[in-house]
Scaffold this active site. Structure first.
Site, PDB file in Angstrom:
ATOM      1  N   ASP A 244       0.916  -1.031   0.120  1.00 13.91           N
ATOM      2  CA  ASP A 244      -0.123  -0.004  -0.030  1.00 13.91           C
ATOM      3  C   ASP A 244       1.050   1.220   0.057  1.00 13.91           C
ATOM      4  O   ASP A 244       2.025   1.139   0.105  1.00 13.91           O
ATOM      5  CB  ASP A 244      -0.959   0.014   1.157  1.00 13.91           C
TER       6      ASP A 244
HETATM    7  C1  BGC Z   1      -5.186   3.213   0.029  1.00 13.17           C
HETATM    8  C2  BGC Z   1      -4.992   2.163  -1.092  1.00 13.17           C
HETATM    9  C3  BGC Z   1      -4.805   3.056  -2.422  1.00 13.17           C
HETATM   10  C4  BGC Z   1      -3.538   3.712  -2.395  1.00 13.17           C
HETATM   11  C5  BGC Z   1      -3.580   4.428  -3.824  1.00 13.17           C
HETATM   12  C6  BGC Z   1      -3.978   4.205  -0.216  1.00 13.17           C
HETATM   13  O1  BGC Z   1      -3.972   5.033   0.807  1.00 13.17           O
HETATM   14  O2  BGC Z   1      -4.960   2.625   1.099  1.00 13.17           O
HETATM   15  O3  BGC Z   1      -6.502   1.513  -1.231  1.00 13.17           O
HETATM   16  O4  BGC Z   1      -4.959   2.130  -3.464  1.00 13.17           O
HETATM   17  O5  BGC Z   1      -3.830   4.603  -1.668  1.00 13.17           O
HETATM   18  O6  BGC Z   1      -4.277   5.477  -3.974  1.00 13.17           O
END
Ligand code: BGC
Length: 723
Positions: A244
Site C-alpha cells: 500500500d
Molecule cells: C489506499 C489504497 C489505495 C492507495 C493508492 C492508499 O492510501 O489505502 O487503497 O489504492 O492509497 O491510492
C-alpha cells in the site's frame, strides 16, 4: 499471449536497474514528481527503455476507475463511471452482475491507458464504524470471496489486471499505517484471509496489495509468513505483491518478505525519517543483507505481469470507453443491490402518489465514499432529480425550499465545502431541522407520503464514531423525523426513510416511527433513478444485507475497536476471534436489528422439497423456490450449515453457499441445485484444518434467521488436512 523470455531480460539488468524497477517512481504529480501519463493515476513503475520495458500504470479504485476528469490545457473530459460501492455490490449476491461491473470497469481501465486497477478492496466488515466499510464487501468471507472473484474475472477479461487489497486484517482507519492487529491464526484463516483465498483460487488476480497495518507484530508488507508462506506457497498466487502507498518502514524487509513492488516510491518525500528505497536496496545487496536471488524473484514477479499488460503490448487506447453502456450496468447493479428493510404495505407507491421529500440528501445525494475509493463520473443523478425524471409527483415547493436552503447554507463559511488533503470534498453536515411545524403541516395536508433521505459519508483515513450524527441519528435528524412522523400520520399520510449510507447505522430507536425503510447505500451515479424506480416498484428490491445491522453499538462484538490506548491506539486485539458479524449474534443469542442476509421484497417466495446428499467430496443441496406473490422478483437463497458439537468451538451456523434466482414471475418456480465442498466445513484448530464427525444440519433460508428448510448429512470419520 506474447512469449517473452523474462529470465533473459533479468540477466541483462544491472543491480541499479533492478532496484529501481521494484520501486515506484514517486507519487505522480506530487512533491515535484512529474504527473502520470494518465493524470490522476496512483502510481507508475520504473521503465527500462533500453530493454524495451515500459512503465505500467496503477490507478484506483473499487467503485470505478479513479483518474482526473480534467487535464491542463485539454478540452476533452476523462470521466469514468461511478458504480455502486462494494457493500452494495455485495448486497446483490449476484455473481453475474459483479462480473458485468468488472468487465465495464476493465474496459475503462484499458481504454484510458491504465494497466492495473487497485480493486477490489475486500477487508472484512469487523465493525460498523470502519471508515472504509463502503468499499469493502461483507462481514462474511464466503460472500466476500465469491463476489470479488466474479468482479476480478470481469476486470481481467479485458486484458488488464485487478489487485486484491488490503492484505490483510486491515479493518479500521484509525492509525491505519502503524496499528498492530493482534489476531489468532484461526480467526485469520477462517475469517480475515478466507475471502482472499477464495478470490485468488477462483480468479487469479494479477496483483495483491499488502496492507498498512502490522499483523501480530510485523507489518503486512514485511510479513513473510503472510506474503510468501500463505499467499504463494499455500494458495499458489503467481502475480506480484504491491505495498500500500508508503506502507511499512523497511524496504529491504519488504523485498525479503515477498512484497515485490514498493509504491509509490520516494517515501523520503513525505518524511525525513524515511530512506530512499532504491539506494537502500542497492546497499543491502552490496553488503549481503539481501541476496540477488530474492531481488530477482521480485523483479521476475513484476515483469511476468508487465509483459502481459496493455502498455507492454503497445495497446492504442481510445480514451473513449462506452460510458453509456456502463451507466446501464451501474444502474442494473444498483437495482440488484437495493435492500428493503421495512415495509408495512406503503411500498411500492402508486405512480400518482403525492410525495413530500425531506432531507438535504435529496440534493446532496452521496454516490460513494471519499479517498481512493472515490470516482469522477460524468454526472450523479440526485434523489430529487431521479424522482423528477421518473415522473414521480413531488411537492415542488418543498423541493425548492430545500434547494434554497442548501444553496444558502453552503455559501456560509461554516458550511462551505472544502477540499481535503487528498483532494476530496469535505462537506460539514447541514442541520436538517429548518422547517417549522406549520410548514410540515402544510406539506402533510397536501401530500400522501413523506420521504426522508438520511445520508452518511465516510472514507479513507478516518473511522466513524459511536455518536449522534454518525452511528446514531443527529438530534436535528431525529427531531425532523419525529415531526414528520407525527404530522403526516395525523393526516393519514405515510413516512418512508431512504438510507443513503455506506455502513450500518442505528435504526431501532426510530424505525417504529416510519412505514418503510429503503436502503439504497451509496449507489453510484445512477442513485436517483434507482431510488425513484424502487419507490414506484419498477425495481422490485432483491438485495440482502451483507452485514448485520446491530440493535445498538454496545451489541457489536468487536469491543476492542479501534484499539488501545484509547486516545492514540497502537494495538488492536481481535478478542472476539471468529465471532464476527452473524457468527457472533447467532451463537451468543444477541438479537440484531436486521440480520445478515435480510431483505424484503414486494413479492413473496416459498421454499420446498429440500434434498441433501453426499457425493464424494461434496454435499449436493437441491430445493425449489416459487414466487407466491404478485410481483415478478428475484430471491437470494442462502445455505447455512450448523456443525455438530465437537472439540472445536463452532459458530451456531455459517454461510456455505448461496444462489440468486432468475426473475420469477408470480407463480413461477425455479429448481436450485448447489454443491458444497466438504473441505469448506473445516475449522482451523491452530495447526490443521479439521472436519469433525457427526451430524451437520443444512439450513436453507431467505436470511440467516428466516430458515425455511432444514436437512442434514453425516460425516462418519474425522478428516483433517494441512493448510
Ligand atoms: C489506499 C489504497 C489505495 C492507495 C493508492 C492508499 O492510501 O489505502 O487503497 O489504492 O492509497 O491510492
Amino acid at each position: 499471449m506474447i512469449r517473452v523470455d523474462v529470465d533473459r531480460i533479468i540477466s541483462m539488468m544491472s543491480l541499479e536497474e533492478k532496484a529501481r524497477f521494484i520501486v515506484g517512481v514517486g507519487l505522480p504529480g506530487w512533491f515535484g514528481n512529474p504527473p502520470s501519463r494518465v493524470p490522476g493515476a496512483a502510481g507508475e513503475t520504473y521503465p527500462i527503455e533500453r530493454l524495451g520495458i515500459p512503465s505500467i500504470i496503477l490507478a484506483d479504485g473499487p467503485a470505478g476507475l479513479r483518474i482526473n476528469p480534467i487535464r491542463e490545457g485539454d478540452e476533452e473530459r476523462y470521466y469514468a463511471t461511478a458504480f455502486p460501492v462494494a457493500i452494495m455490490l455485495a448486497s446483490t449476491w449476484d455473481r453475474s452482475i459483479l462480473e458485468a461491473v468488472g468487465r465495464a470497469i476493465g474496459e475503462e481501465v484499458r481504454e484510458y491507458g491504465v494497466d492495473i486497477i487497485l480493486a477490489p478492496a475486500m477487508n472484512i466488515h469487523r465493525n460498523p464504524l470502519c471508515g472504509r466499510n463502503f468499499e469493502y464487501y461483507s462481514e462474511d468471507p464466503l460472500l466476500t470471496g465469491e463476489m470479488t472473484a466474479a468482479f476480478v474475472r470481469g476486470i481481467q477479461s479485458q486484458g488488464v489486471g485487478a489487485c486484491l487489497k488490503h492484505f490483510a486484517a486491515n479493518n479500521q482507519e484509525t492509525n491505519r499505517m502503524t496499528i498492530d492487529t493482534i489476531v489468532s491464526e484461526r480467526a485469520l484463516r477462517e475469517i480475515y484471509l478466507k475471502g482472499f483465498e477464495i478470490a485468488i483460487k477462483k480468479s487469479k488476480p494479477w496483483v495483491v496489495m499488502s496492507a498498512y497495518n502490522r499483523l501480530n507484530g510485523v507489518y503486512c508488507s514485511q510479513n513473510e509468513w503472510l506474503l510468501t508462506e500463505v499467499l504463494r506457497r499455500e494458495w499458489g498466487f503467481d502475480g506480484f505483491v504491491v505495498s500500500d502507498w508508503y506502507a511499512g518502514d523497511d524496504p529491504v524487509e519488504q523485498v525479503k518478505a515477498g512484497n515485490d513492488l514498493i509504491m509509490p516510491g520516494k517515501a523520503y518525500q513525505i518524511s525525513s525519517r524515511r530512506v530512499d528505497e532504491v539506494e537502500e536496496i542497492i546497499r543491502a545487496v552490496r553488503d549481503g543483507r539481501l541476496s540477488m536471488d530474492i531481488l530477482d524473484r521480485s523483479v521476475r514477479n513484476i515483469l511476468r505481469i508487465i509483459v502481459n499488460s496493455p502498455s507492454f503490448k503497445g495497446y492504442r487506447y481510445s480514451n473513449m470507453p462506452n460510458l453509456d453502456e456502463h451507466a446501464e450496468i451501474a444502474y442494473k447493479a444498483g437495482a440488484e443491490g437495493v435492500i428493503l428493510l421495512k415495509n408495512n404495505g406503503v411500498l411500492p407507491l402508486n405512480p400518482d402518489t403525492r410525495i413530500a421529500v425531506f432531507g438535504t440528501g435529496q440534493i446532496e445525494t452521496i454516490k460513494g465514499g471519499t479517498g481512493s475509493g472515490d470516482t469522477h463520473p460524468r454526472y450523479v443523478v440526485s434523489i430529487i432529480d431521479g424522482m423528477r425524471e421518473r415522473g414521480l409527483v413531488i411537492d415542488e415547493e418543498l423541493a425548492e425550499a430545500y434547494r434554497r436552503y442548501v444553496g444558502s447554507m453552503r455559501a456560509m463559511d461554516e458550511y462551505r465545502i472544502r477540499v481535503g488533503l487528498l483532494g476530496e470534498p469535505k462537506a460539514p453536515s447541514l442541520p436538517q431541522d429548518f422547517l417549522s411545524e406549520d410548514d410540515i403541516e402544510r406539506f402533510a395536508k397536501r401530500n400522501d407520503v413523506a420521504v426522508f433521505v438520511v445520508g452518511r459519508i465516510s472514507g479513507e483515513g478516518y473511522d466513524l464514531k459511536p455518536e449522534k450524527g454518525y452511528f446514531y441519528l443527529s438530534d436535528d435528524e431525529r427531531s425532523l423525523l419525529d415531526r414528520i412522523s407525527k404530522i403526516f400520520h395525523r393526516y393519514g399520510g405515510k413516512v418512508i426513510v431512504v438510507l443513503n449510507i455506506g455502513s450500518p447505522i442505528e435504526v431501532v430507536s426510530w424505525r417504529d416511527l416510519v412505514d418503510g425503510i429503503l436502503l439504497v447505500w451509496q449507489a453510484g451515479q445512477e442513485i436517483g433513478r434507482i431510488t425513484a424506480d424502487t419507490l414506484i416498484g419498477r425495481i422490485n428490491p432483491s438485495g440482502k444485507l451483507p452485514i448485520t445491522f446491530p440493535r445498538d453499538y454496545g451489541d457489536v462484538p468487536s469491543w476492542s475497536f479501534p484499539g488501545e490506548p484509547k486516545d492514540n491506539p497502537q494495538r488492536v486485539v481481535y478478542e472476539e476471534g471468529i465471532y464476527v458479524g452473524y457468527r457472533y449474534y447467532d451463537t451468543f443469542g444477541v438479537e440484531p436489528a436486521y440480520e445478515f442476509g435480510f431483505g424484503l421484497s414486494y413479492t413473496s417466495f416459498s421454499y420446498s422439497n429440500l434434498e441433501v446428499e453426499r457425493i464424494d467430496g461434496s454435499i449436493r443441496v437441491a430445493f425449489y423456490i416459487e414466487n407466491t406473490g404478485k410481483y415478478p422478483g428475484r430471491e437470494v437463497a442462502q445455505v447455512y450449515v450448523k456443525a455438530p458439537k465437537g472439540r472445536i468451538d463452532k459458530p451456531f451456523q455459517e454461510l456455505k453457499s448461496f444462489y440468486k434466482t432468475r426473475l420469477l414471475n408470480p407463480g413461477e418456480i425455479e429448481r436450485i441445485e448447489l454443491l458444497i465442498d466438504i473441505k469448506s466445513l473445516a475449522s482451523f484448530d491452530g495447526e490443521r484444518w479439521l472436519i469433525e464427525k457427526g451430524y451437520y444440519e443444512v439450513r436453507v433460508g431467505s436470511s440467516s434467521r428466516d430458515i425455511r428448510l432444514i436437512g442434514g448429512f453425516n460425516i462418519e470419520e474425522e478428516q483433517c488436512y494441512n493448510p
